[in-house]
Every structure is written in structure tokens, then in C-alpha cells.
Design a protein around this motif. Sequence first.
Motif, PDB file in Angstrom:
ATOM      1  N   PRO A   4       0.814  -1.203   0.000  1.00  0.00           N
ATOM      2  CA  PRO A   4       0.000   0.000   0.000  1.00  0.00           C
ATOM      3  C   PRO A   4       0.851   1.257   0.000  1.00  0.00           C
ATOM      4  O   PRO A   4       1.943   1.294   0.571  1.00  0.00           O
ATOM      5  N   SER A   5       0.335   2.302  -0.631  1.00  0.00           N
ATOM      6  CA  SER A   5       1.106   3.529  -0.773  1.00  0.00           C
ATOM      7  C   SER A   5       1.386   4.199   0.552  1.00  0.00           C
ATOM      8  O   SER A   5       2.366   4.940   0.698  1.00  0.00           O
ATOM      9  N   ASP A   6       0.542   3.962   1.576  1.00  0.00           N
ATOM     10  CA  ASP A   6       0.764   4.621   2.849  1.00  0.00           C
ATOM     11  C   ASP A   6       1.808   3.900   3.694  1.00  0.00           C
ATOM     12  O   ASP A   6       2.222   4.398   4.737  1.00  0.00           O
ATOM     13  N   GLU A   7       2.234   2.716   3.247  1.00  0.00           N
ATOM     14  CA  GLU A   7       3.286   1.986   3.953  1.00  0.00           C
ATOM     15  C   GLU A   7       4.591   2.197   3.192  1.00  0.00           C
ATOM     16  O   GLU A   7       4.885   1.507   2.228  1.00  0.00           O
ATOM     17  N   VAL A   8       5.384   3.143   3.598  1.00  0.00           N
ATOM     18  CA  VAL A   8       6.608   3.498   2.888  1.00  0.00           C
ATOM     19  C   VAL A   8       7.712   2.507   3.264  1.00  0.00           C
ATOM     20  O   VAL A   8       8.014   2.343   4.450  1.00  0.00           O
ATOM     21  N   PRO A   9       8.320   1.824   2.284  1.00  0.00           N
ATOM     22  CA  PRO A   9       9.421   0.912   2.607  1.00  0.00           C
ATOM     23  C   PRO A   9      10.585   1.667   3.235  1.00  0.00           C
ATOM     24  O   PRO A   9      10.867   2.819   2.894  1.00  0.00           O
ATOM     25  N   ARG A  10      11.262   1.031   4.159  1.00  0.00           N
ATOM     26  CA  ARG A  10      12.383   1.657   4.848  1.00  0.00           C
ATOM     27  C   ARG A  10      13.650   0.839   4.632  1.00  0.00           C
ATOM     28  O   ARG A  10      13.599  -0.366   4.384  1.00  0.00           O
ATOM     29  N   ARG A  11      14.799   1.524   4.726  1.00  0.00           N
ATOM     30  CA  ARG A  11      16.083   0.841   4.637  1.00  0.00           C
ATOM     31  C   ARG A  11      16.420   0.184   5.971  1.00  0.00           C
ATOM     32  O   ARG A  11      15.777   0.429   6.991  1.00  0.00           O
ATOM     33  N   LEU A  12      17.481  -0.617   5.936  1.00  0.00           N
ATOM     34  CA  LEU A  12      18.065  -1.067   7.182  1.00  0.00           C
ATOM     35  C   LEU A  12      18.696   0.132   7.887  1.00  0.00           C
ATOM     36  O   LEU A  12      19.111   1.087   7.229  1.00  0.00           O
ATOM     37  N   PRO A  13      18.787   0.136   9.207  1.00  0.00           N
ATOM     38  CA  PRO A  13      19.421   1.268   9.899  1.00  0.00           C
ATOM     39  C   PRO A  13      20.840   1.482   9.407  1.00  0.00           C
ATOM     40  O   PRO A  13      21.585   0.518   9.152  1.00  0.00           O
ATOM     41  N   LEU A  14      21.240   2.749   9.281  1.00  0.00           N
ATOM     42  CA  LEU A  14      22.585   3.064   8.813  1.00  0.00           C
ATOM     43  C   LEU A  14      23.647   2.519   9.774  1.00  0.00           C
ATOM     44  O   LEU A  14      24.776   2.216   9.360  1.00  0.00           O
ATOM     45  N   ARG A  15      23.273   2.358  11.043  1.00  0.00           N
ATOM     46  CA  ARG A  15      24.220   1.832  12.024  1.00  0.00           C
ATOM     47  C   ARG A  15      24.597   0.384  11.722  1.00  0.00           C
ATOM     48  O   ARG A  15      25.537  -0.151  12.327  1.00  0.00           O
ATOM     49  N   TYR A  16      23.850  -0.253  10.801  1.00  0.00           N
ATOM     50  CA  TYR A  16      24.168  -1.626  10.427  1.00  0.00           C
ATOM     51  C   TYR A  16      25.560  -1.742   9.815  1.00  0.00           C
ATOM     52  O   TYR A  16      26.258  -2.749  10.020  1.00  0.00           O
ATOM     53  N   LEU A  17      26.013  -0.722   9.094  1.00  0.00           N
ATOM     54  CA  LEU A  17      27.318  -0.782   8.421  1.00  0.00           C
ATOM     55  C   LEU A  17      28.466  -0.887   9.421  1.00  0.00           C
ATOM     56  O   LEU A  17      29.258  -1.845   9.354  1.00  0.00           O
TER      57      LEU A  17
END
Length: 495
Positions: A4-17
Motif C-alpha cells: 500500500p502507498s501509505d506503507e513506505v518501505p524503509r532501509r536497514l538502519p545506517l548503524r548496520y554498516l
Amino acid sequence: MTVPSDEVPRRLPLRYLPASYLESSPKLVGTFIAGAVYLFGPAVWPGAWAWLALGPLIAVLLCEPIWRWTFTRVALTPEHLVVTTGAFTRRQQSLAWADIGTVDSRQSWAFARWDLRVLTLSQAGDERTKVHLWAVDEDLHREVTARAGHALGTTEAEVTAEQPAEQARPAPGILLYRVRLTHLLLASVVYGQFALIGGGAALGVSETLGMFGADAALTRWLPLPPVVWAVAIAVGIVALGLVLTVVRYASFEVRRMPGDRIVISYGLFSTHTRSVSRATTIGVVLQRNLVETLLGRVRLSLLTTDSAAQLGTNLLLPSLPRRVVERLLHEAFDEDPSTRLLTGDRGARATGTGVVLLAGLIAAAVLAGWVAAGLGWPPLLVLAAGAIVFAIAWPVTVVLCSRLRVDAGSNRVVLLVSHVVQRQTVLSAAAVHIVGTSRLAGHPLVADVCFYAGMPRTFRALRFRPAEVDALSARIAETVPLARTHRRAPAPALT
């Protein structure tokens, strides 16, 4: 599916690197040191050619975190968890919240520095039904586990550490078992965990010393007889294995959470928490080897649709007195008191049976090697002949020592193997998919019970009652829809 358009996909946290690079830093450092030794030490085989293997390994360790962070997207919808991966070929995995049966939450020593965890959500044992979240922060971890119905909450140790004593509240759920140091050490010894962990660590130390030539220097500094060195190495393996086992499985505890979920947690520097729902639990497994049988101790594991049934996964009680295991089965898991359990059998007779079987298997292997040696075979083929006979005789004798029992008036199927290692599986009748018998000259010979626990499994027994097999077949037909019920036709009589 479409997100759904209201569920915006997110990245993994930048702290993962940085967390991922910190976690892989020992491997990177060790690989670079090994590469330098091979490169600048021409006498060390295979020399510079070793970089053909070390180069790709280093590239993977350096590039994999960036690749995952760049091309992984996570979306949470009201009904599904959606994970999209890949660069040139995008792969989308969608797992309904209601279908998630098991949640594994791991936090390594490196990820703890940045308050990150790795989540694995499973529907069944097949890897295609699992979804991996390589890094989640506290907020995402709490949201995902809550939507999946596996809210892990806070452990008692964390509550005590974070709150003053007067404000401390008990950890959620009912504590079923908390490991003691003596139980953990004994469990490590009786089924060889110390040997696997300690032997691997000792082999790594030996290879490192040999790489730098320190082993020769050590023997010059300590000119001890070979027997003393052998004893010292054996003691070192045992001690190192016990220490590493304690570090790995420290604070091992099992809790029963609301909704009849079982939560297993353990770990000192790297923690692991596993939540298993009642819907995926199809039975329990009781097991004991010769040492445990002689000492009157039993291991208890859950049998689930994604079962691994080993220490740290579905193992609940690591080698406890049989009476304690029996009490917990009846009180915590509502086990039918009419079911005769492995815990009720004393160890002397079972130990004798196991010793006789093991001696017979070894004797058969030795006899095969003796015959091969008499025929003039080379030593390598003599050993191979003995190993082949042992490998064939083991599963054959397991079937000969297997028994199927269906207790009248109980919703339990008992699968018992009284071999060198005793194993009793108490299975829910509703979990059985196929039941049938093979016949010889019109007489029932072998009974087969098929079920799913991480993978399709088949239990075969020579000792059974045909009336009990027929009763189990009728019970399956009553409890499972017709489209999912299978009754294998008897095999034609052999003449």
C-alpha cells in the motif's frame, strides 16, 4: 503482492554498516594476516596462490554489508511483512503476520554496541519460508515482534539492570527452567558439546601457531615428552570447550508466555532469543545417550514445524534428572499422564542394551575389516570396509529397535527407539499426515508414520500393533479434512 502507498518501505538502519564491519573484523584481520604470511613466505604452501581463495572472501566481507544496506527495503502492512532485496533482479518476500510461527532474535557483541538485532521469522523449516532482517533497531524490533504475536518483552536480568530495586518488576511469562552452572557443564560433557567447541578452537590455535612457526619454538622452550603434550592438549580442549560452552549458553532459560508461547533465551556476550508459538508445536522429544541413561538424566526438546531440536534452538532442558523432566512435562506442557514416558524407565537395563548393541556394531565392523585384510586388501580399503559395514548396520538396527505405540483414549502417538541413543517422540495425532503398513505374505511387517518437522520425516517401526495403526488412521480421518488425509494402500503380498 503490492505494498500500500501509505506503507513506505524503509532501509536497514545506517548503524548496520559499522556494526557489521565490527562483527566481521576478526575474520578480516585473520584473513589479511594469513594472506600476508602466504604472500611474503614463499616456503609456506600454496604461497601467493592462496589469494585466489582469500581475495574473494575479503571482497565478500567488505562489500556484503553495503550491498544489503543499499538494496534491502522493509515494509510493514497491517497484514504482511514485506522484504525486498536485490539490485538487478528484485526479489520480494511477503509473510503474513498470522503465519509466523517462530521468531529468532540475535544480538551479537558487535550489534549490541549499536543497539541492533538480527531477526529471522519462520513459517516452516524450508528456507524459502523464512524472512531475514539483517538489522533492526529497538523500535522496529518491538513493532515486528508485536505484530507477529511474538512480543519478546524484557528479560528479568535486563529489568533488574535498568531499574532500581524498588521499581523492578518481574519478567513476563512463567519461568519454566533456568540453567545452573553444574547443569550446563554436565550437559556439555554428556553429549560432547565441549569436544566440538574445544576441538575446533584448539585446531584454530594450532593452525595459527603453525602459520607463524611458533609451534617449533614452543617445543624448544618446553621439551616435554609426547605423552605429556598429548595430556596437556586433551586437558586444554576440555577446559576451553567448557568455558566457551558456558559463555555461549550462559543464562539459558525457558519461559511460558501468554498465548502458550515458549521463549528460549541464552548468551553472555552474544544473546539469542527464540519464541515458538503453540500452533507450530506438534510434540516433544525425550532423548538420552549411554552416559545420560546410566546417570538417570534426560534431554527434552520441542518438536515444531521448523524443528532443529538441538542445544540453543528447540532444546528446553539440557540433561536433567528424569523425575524433574517428567514433572515439567505434566505440569507445564499438559502431557497426558496415561502416556508412558522414557523418564519412567530406569537406566541400568537400557544402558546394558545400548552397550550390547554398540559392541555388536563394532564387532561387525572389525569382522568386515578382518575379512578384507585376509583377502589382501590395502589398509585404506580395510578401514573403508569396516566403516561401510558400520554405516549400513546402524540404520538397520535402529529400525529393528523402533516401536510405534498409539495409546487408547489419548491424542498422542509415541515413537520409541531403544538403541545406543534412546529417543522417544511424543507426537500429536493431528500432526501425522500419512500412516500405513507394508506387508509380507499378507502379514504386516513395517509401519510408517509420516509427519512434517522442519522437513518431511518418516518413522519406521517393526514393532507395532496393526489394530493401533488402524485406529490412528481412523483418528486422522476424523480430525483432518478429507483432502489432506492420506491412507497408503497396503503393498501387494510378496510370494
